[in-house]
Design a protein around this motif. Structure first.
Motif, PDB file in Angstrom:
ATOM      1  N   MET A 219      -1.735 -74.144  73.331  1.00  0.00           N
ATOM      2  CA  MET A 219      -1.275 -73.036  72.504  1.00  0.00           C
ATOM      3  C   MET A 219       0.205 -72.789  72.774  1.00  0.00           C
ATOM      4  O   MET A 219       0.673 -72.876  73.891  1.00  0.00           O
ATOM      5  CB  MET A 219      -2.093 -71.776  72.841  1.00  0.00           C
ATOM      6  N   SER A 220       0.932 -72.453  71.745  1.00  0.00           N
ATOM      7  CA  SER A 220       2.359 -72.171  71.850  1.00  0.00           C
ATOM      8  C   SER A 220       2.600 -70.841  72.556  1.00  0.00           C
ATOM      9  O   SER A 220       1.786 -69.935  72.490  1.00  0.00           O
ATOM     10  CB  SER A 220       2.952 -72.112  70.440  1.00  0.00           C
ATOM     11  N   ASN A 221       3.735 -70.728  73.217  1.00  0.00           N
ATOM     12  CA  ASN A 221       4.136 -69.462  73.815  1.00  0.00           C
ATOM     13  C   ASN A 221       4.751 -68.526  72.795  1.00  0.00           C
ATOM     14  O   ASN A 221       5.018 -67.377  73.093  1.00  0.00           O
ATOM     15  CB  ASN A 221       5.147 -69.689  74.940  1.00  0.00           C
TER      16      ASN A 221
ATOM     17  N   ASP B   3       6.341 -65.003  78.760  1.00  0.00           N
ATOM     18  CA  ASP B   3       5.942 -65.487  80.080  1.00  0.00           C
ATOM     19  C   ASP B   3       4.494 -65.144  80.395  1.00  0.00           C
ATOM     20  O   ASP B   3       3.776 -65.925  81.017  1.00  0.00           O
ATOM     21  CB  ASP B   3       6.843 -64.881  81.159  1.00  0.00           C
ATOM     22  N   ALA B   4       4.044 -63.961  79.994  1.00  0.00           N
ATOM     23  CA  ALA B   4       2.678 -63.531  80.280  1.00  0.00           C
ATOM     24  C   ALA B   4       2.359 -62.357  79.386  1.00  0.00           C
ATOM     25  O   ALA B   4       3.253 -61.711  78.841  1.00  0.00           O
ATOM     26  CB  ALA B   4       2.558 -63.115  81.754  1.00  0.00           C
ATOM     27  N   GLY B   5       1.080 -62.057  79.225  1.00  0.00           N
ATOM     28  CA  GLY B   5       0.709 -60.880  78.459  1.00  0.00           C
ATOM     29  C   GLY B   5      -0.512 -61.091  77.597  1.00  0.00           C
ATOM     30  O   GLY B   5      -1.256 -62.059  77.766  1.00  0.00           O
TER      31      GLY B   5
ATOM     32  N   GLY C  71      -1.709 -61.055  73.454  1.00  0.00           N
ATOM     33  CA  GLY C  71      -1.215 -61.089  72.095  1.00  0.00           C
ATOM     34  C   GLY C  71      -1.687 -62.328  71.361  1.00  0.00           C
ATOM     35  O   GLY C  71      -2.532 -63.068  71.869  1.00  0.00           O
ATOM     36  N   PRO C  72      -1.123 -62.563  70.186  1.00  0.00           N
ATOM     37  CA  PRO C  72      -1.581 -63.682  69.378  1.00  0.00           C
ATOM     38  C   PRO C  72      -1.152 -65.053  69.895  1.00  0.00           C
ATOM     39  O   PRO C  72      -1.643 -66.052  69.429  1.00  0.00           O
ATOM     40  CB  PRO C  72      -0.955 -63.404  68.006  1.00  0.00           C
ATOM     41  N   VAL C  73      -0.244 -65.073  70.850  1.00  0.00           N
ATOM     42  CA  VAL C  73       0.165 -66.330  71.485  1.00  0.00           C
ATOM     43  C   VAL C  73       0.185 -66.110  72.979  1.00  0.00           C
ATOM     44  O   VAL C  73       0.239 -64.977  73.455  1.00  0.00           O
ATOM     45  CB  VAL C  73       1.557 -66.802  71.000  1.00  0.00           C
ATOM     46  N   GLY C  74       0.143 -67.141  73.734  1.00  0.00           N
ATOM     47  CA  GLY C  74       0.174 -66.970  75.186  1.00  0.00           C
ATOM     48  C   GLY C  74       0.425 -68.276  75.892  1.00  0.00           C
ATOM     49  O   GLY C  74       0.312 -69.354  75.305  1.00  0.00           O
ATOM     50  N   PRO C  75       0.762 -68.179  77.169  1.00  0.00           N
ATOM     51  CA  PRO C  75       1.041 -69.400  77.933  1.00  0.00           C
ATOM     52  C   PRO C  75      -0.210 -70.234  78.144  1.00  0.00           C
ATOM     53  O   PRO C  75      -1.307 -69.779  78.040  1.00  0.00           O
ATOM     54  CB  PRO C  75       1.571 -68.874  79.260  1.00  0.00           C
TER      55      PRO C  75
END
Length: 106
Positions: free
Chosen positions: A1-3, A98-100, A102-106
């Motif tokens: 998955m994209s950041n 970097d972290a969190g 939401g709809p995208v993530g590391p």
């Protein structure tokens, strides 16, 4: 998955009349973003309490390519050209997730 690829833009508007014109320009631009940009994950316009001539945009894209596609859309090209008449200053901050949550993530 994209950041994802994000940015925050702070617009300082010349005066109350410029703020009203800018808000109208935003209102004309948002439908194009909502209808034609699936990879624009968030495009949120904020007002700032106590600063009536300031608007802050939070923008989140699936990736850098999605941002670049957004910049080429006719509604965005029009917005970028027309916004200048209302502005006294603009500050753009590009973001990397970097972290969190939401709809995208590391």
């Amino acid at each position: 998955m994209s950041n994802g690829f994000g940015l925050v833009v702070r617009f300082e508007l010349r005066d109350p009349e410029a703020a009203a014109g800018f808000d109208e320009l935003v209102a004309r631009t948002l439908p194009g973003i909502k209808e034609h940009e699936a990879d624009t994950l968030a495009y949120v316009v904020h007002s700032v309490p106590g600063e009536p001539n300031v608007r802050v945009f939070y923008e989140l894209y699936a990736d850098r390519a999605a941002f670049e596609a957004h910049e080429r859309q006719p509604h965005t090209v029009r917005f970028l050209a027309e916004r200048e008449q209302y502005l006294s200053a603009v500050q753009v901050t590009f973001l990397e997730a970097d972290a969190g949550k939401g709809p995208v993530g590391p």
